[in-house]
Design a protein around this motif. Structure first.
Motif, PDB file in Angstrom:
ATOM      1  N   ALA A  74     -17.779  18.239  47.377  1.00  0.00           N
ATOM      2  CA  ALA A  74     -18.393  18.814  46.173  1.00  0.00           C
ATOM      3  C   ALA A  74     -17.851  18.083  44.952  1.00  0.00           C
ATOM      4  N   ARG A  75     -18.478  18.355  43.829  1.00  0.00           N
ATOM      5  CA  ARG A  75     -17.977  17.924  42.525  1.00  0.00           C
ATOM      6  C   ARG A  75     -17.805  19.195  41.716  1.00  0.00           C
ATOM      7  N   HIS A  76     -16.700  19.284  40.979  1.00  0.00           N
ATOM      8  CA  HIS A  76     -16.375  20.516  40.277  1.00  0.00           C
ATOM      9  C   HIS A  76     -15.983  20.216  38.837  1.00  0.00           C
ATOM     10  N   GLY A  85      -5.008  25.054  42.724  1.00  0.00           N
ATOM     11  CA  GLY A  85      -4.910  26.052  43.790  1.00  0.00           C
ATOM     12  C   GLY A  85      -6.111  26.979  43.821  1.00  0.00           C
ATOM     13  N   LYS A  86      -6.551  27.450  42.647  1.00  0.00           N
ATOM     14  CA  LYS A  86      -7.727  28.323  42.583  1.00  0.00           C
ATOM     15  C   LYS A  86      -8.978  27.574  43.031  1.00  0.00           C
ATOM     16  N   ILE A  87      -9.071  26.319  42.632  1.00  0.00           N
ATOM     17  CA  ILE A  87     -10.228  25.506  43.019  1.00  0.00           C
ATOM     18  C   ILE A  87     -10.222  25.279  44.531  1.00  0.00           C
ATOM     19  N   ALA A  88      -9.058  24.972  45.089  1.00  0.00           N
ATOM     20  CA  ALA A  88      -8.943  24.778  46.542  1.00  0.00           C
ATOM     21  C   ALA A  88      -9.309  26.063  47.289  1.00  0.00           C
ATOM     22  N   LYS A  89      -8.874  27.197  46.778  1.00  0.00           N
ATOM     23  CA  LYS A  89      -9.200  28.483  47.417  1.00  0.00           C
ATOM     24  C   LYS A  89     -10.716  28.708  47.405  1.00  0.00           C
ATOM     25  N   HIS A  90     -11.354  28.356  46.306  1.00  0.00           N
ATOM     26  CA  HIS A  90     -12.809  28.524  46.193  1.00  0.00           C
ATOM     27  C   HIS A  90     -13.554  27.669  47.227  1.00  0.00           C
ATOM     28  N   TYR A  91     -13.210  26.399  47.331  1.00  0.00           N
ATOM     29  CA  TYR A  91     -13.958  25.491  48.202  1.00  0.00           C
ATOM     30  C   TYR A  91     -13.490  25.517  49.656  1.00  0.00           C
ATOM     31  N   ASN A 103      -4.973  14.444  45.310  1.00  0.00           N
ATOM     32  CA  ASN A 103      -4.966  13.076  45.841  1.00  0.00           C
ATOM     33  C   ASN A 103      -6.308  12.370  45.667  1.00  0.00           C
ATOM     34  N   ALA A 104      -7.395  13.124  45.687  1.00  0.00           N
ATOM     35  CA  ALA A 104      -8.723  12.527  45.520  1.00  0.00           C
ATOM     36  C   ALA A 104      -9.044  12.217  44.056  1.00  0.00           C
ATOM     37  N   ASN A 105      -8.175  12.680  43.143  1.00  0.00           N
ATOM     38  CA  ASN A 105      -8.445  12.538  41.707  1.00  0.00           C
ATOM     39  C   ASN A 105      -7.299  11.903  40.936  1.00  0.00           C
ATOM     40  N   THR A 106      -6.496  11.099  41.619  1.00  0.00           N
ATOM     41  CA  THR A 106      -5.340  10.494  40.933  1.00  0.00           C
ATOM     42  C   THR A 106      -5.762   9.516  39.838  1.00  0.00           C
ATOM     43  N   ILE A 123     -14.113  17.000  45.001  1.00  0.00           N
ATOM     44  CA  ILE A 123     -13.574  17.868  46.034  1.00  0.00           C
ATOM     45  C   ILE A 123     -13.830  17.130  47.343  1.00  0.00           C
ATOM     46  N   PRO A 124     -12.765  16.579  47.962  1.00  0.00           N
ATOM     47  CA  PRO A 124     -12.980  15.693  49.116  1.00  0.00           C
ATOM     48  C   PRO A 124     -13.369  16.453  50.389  1.00  0.00           C
ATOM     49  N   ASN A 125     -14.012  15.719  51.277  1.00  0.00           N
ATOM     50  CA  ASN A 125     -14.233  16.233  52.629  1.00  0.00           C
ATOM     51  C   ASN A 125     -12.876  16.312  53.312  1.00  0.00           C
ATOM     52  N   LEU A 126     -12.669  17.369  54.049  1.00  0.00           N
ATOM     53  CA  LEU A 126     -11.397  17.493  54.795  1.00  0.00           C
ATOM     54  C   LEU A 126     -11.609  17.147  56.252  1.00  0.00           C
TER      55      LEU A 126
END
Length: 126
Positions: A74-76, A85-91, A103-106, A123-126
């Motif tokens: 995704a893009r956020h 942390g809140k963004i990670a919890k959402h996605y 790490n995907a946005n350094t 928001i990277p693919n895991l």
């Protein structure tokens, strides 16, 4: 109730997400939908809505949903008060995966604790 009426919330969500090349047909009380979402996350939202309405294996809908950009999940755009942390919890449903987003946005972020409103993050693919 027709299949189209039953799945109208899915069609409404598709409009909200600006699904490209959207097409809807109803034949013999079965709804056929096609389209392309921007990201996998948006595709997942549509499938979650389909399953919410029709169950895990609905037989009255056929959806062929493609993804335009498979390089990211995704893009956020950061909103005031958000943290990685809140963004990670959402996605990802897991706040501890914030490091993957960092790490995907350094190229934009130097510190995971410093993000700002209106920054667009991958928001990277895991």
């Amino acid at each position: 109730m027709t299949a189209k009426e039953k799945y109208q919330p899915v069609l409404d969500l598709g409009e909200t997400l600006n699904v490209k090349d959207g097409k809807v047909e109803e034949k013999e009380n079965k709804l056929n939908v096609w389209g392309t979402t921007k990201t996998q996350y948006e595709k997942n939202l549509l499938w979650d809505k389909i399953k919410e309405i029709g169950g895990n294996n609905p037989e009255d809908i056929m959806a062929d949903i493609k993804v335009e950009d498979t390089s990211v999940y995704a893009r956020h755009t950061v909103k005031s008060g958000e943290t990685l942390g809140k963004i990670a919890k959402h996605y990802y449903k897991d706040a501890s995966k914030y490091q993957a987003i960092f790490n995907a946005n350094t190229d934009k972020l130097k510190n995971p604790d410093l993000i700002y409103p209106d920054q667009e993050l991958v928001i990277p693919n895991l």
